[in-house]
Design an enzyme around this catalytic site. Structure first.
Site, PDB file in Angstrom:
ATOM      1  N   GLU A 177       0.820  -1.211   0.000  1.00 22.50           N
ATOM      2  CA  GLU A 177       0.000   0.000   0.000  1.00 22.50           C
ATOM      3  C   GLU A 177       0.851   1.256   0.000  1.00 22.50           C
ATOM      4  OE1 GLU A 177      -3.636   0.220   1.878  1.00 22.50           O
ATOM      5  OE2 GLU A 177      -4.009  -1.927   1.895  1.00 22.50           O
ATOM      6  N   HIS A 234      -5.358   1.820   0.197  1.00 23.69           N
ATOM      7  CA  HIS A 234      -4.683   2.633  -0.813  1.00 23.69           C
ATOM      8  C   HIS A 234      -4.592   1.875  -2.136  1.00 23.69           C
ATOM      9  CE1 HIS A 234      -3.253   3.824   3.159  1.00 23.69           C
ATOM     10  NE2 HIS A 234      -3.010   5.015   2.672  1.00 23.69           N
ATOM     11  N   LYS A 277     -10.654   5.861   5.701  1.00 16.91           N
ATOM     12  CA  LYS A 277      -9.656   6.428   4.784  1.00 16.91           C
ATOM     13  C   LYS A 277      -9.498   5.598   3.519  1.00 16.91           C
ATOM     14  CE  LYS A 277      -4.744   7.514   4.240  1.00 16.91           C
ATOM     15  NZ  LYS A 277      -3.377   7.422   4.812  1.00 16.91           N
TER      16      LYS A 277
END
Length: 289
Positions: free
Chosen positions: A119, A176, A203
């Site tokens: 990530e 991510h 997130k």
């Protein structure tokens, strides 16, 4: 580190966001955000909080960065990027560094993050070691916030979230994608999964290929804000995605990343420029209500 005059960034914000936000605000309003107290900071009120990450590989360099961040009023949260350390898997040494950072920050929140190689980080510890290290750091209780990558799965995640909340440590749950921007449905499902696991901050960070990808990221941020009262931290990376780092207050993202030196991800703005832009957008938004 991406740099741009504030006037240019404001122009970008207006041209890319105004029409879309107006269209979205007609059918629904933002969900009320549940404020979150971390250290001496209350998150979720007003303009997005600015996080700055460390980049040092040893104690001396990280503490130097910490002291600079502590003395910079525009910095709200300092992130210890454990994966950048030469001794990342030495739990006790990381603990001692974190405790020293906490003293130097004098109340500014400390966010603990081991970003894995898959990530965008620099090391690949494996899920078992990753979880074990976090359990030790949580038991020590020196961080105000931790970032846990959602790829470790539901059962390990729930254990870490429970351990964090027992210590009154806030959980940033993250995902991510440095290659592309997934379909809207996938991004929303990931945010909803994070909320279901008990994250305090949801997130996602994606890599846009076109301006439309950036618009899709801000769109799903707005949609999630209508569905959840949790804090959001969403961003499109790279130069094209810079607009997403400054327009969070419009779309519902409550935190953003800036740089005091070396950027920790592509597209970050210098803290001074970022803070001025966030402040200008906040004031403009307040006068239009």
């Amino acid at each position: 580190m991406f740099k741009a005059p504030m006037a240019i960034l404001l122009t970008m914000a207006v041209s890319l966001s105004t029409a879309e936000v107006e269209a979205q605000q007609k059918p629904a309003e933002k969900s009320a955000v549940r404020p979150l107290q971390v250290g001496n900071l209350t998150l979720g009120l007003g303009q997005p909080a600015i996080i700055v990450s460390t980049s040092g590989q040893d104690e001396a360099s990280v503490l130097k960065e910490t002291q600079q961040a502590a003395q910079t009023s525009e910095v709200n949260i300092v992130e210890l990027r454990v994966d950048k350390l030469d001794f990342a898997t030495d739990a006790r040494r990381v603990m001692q560094l974190g405790q020293a950072m906490r003293r130097d920050l004098k109340g500014k929140p400390l966010l603990l993050t081991f970003r894995t190689q898959g990530e965008g980080g620099e090391k690949a510890p494996g899920d078992a070691l990753y979880s074990e290290l976090y359990q030790q750091w949580l038991a020590a209780g020196f961080a105000d916030m931790i970032d846990i990558e959602m790829h470790i799965g539901e059962q390990p995640m729930r254990k870490l979230v429970a351990a964090a909340h027992q210590k009154h440590i806030a959980v940033v749950m993250s995902w991510h994608d440095f290659n592309h921007t997934p379909p809207n449905e996938e991004m929303l499902k990931r945010l909803e999964w994070q909320a279901a696991q008990g994250a305090d901050v949801l997130k996602i960070a994606v890599m846009p290929k076109t301006p439309e990808d950036v618009n899709r990221l801000t769109t799903i941020t707005w949609q999630m804000r209508q569905r959840s009262d949790r804090l959001l931290l969403t961003m499109a990376m790279g130069g094209q995605g810079t607009i997403s780092r400054i327009s969070g207050e419009i779309y519902g993202s409550n935190l953003t990343f800036g740089s005091l030196g070396q950027a920790s991800a592509p597209g970050q703005l210098a803290v001074g420029v970022l803070w001025q832009t966030l402040k200008a957008l906040h004031e403009a938004s307040a006068t239009s209500r």
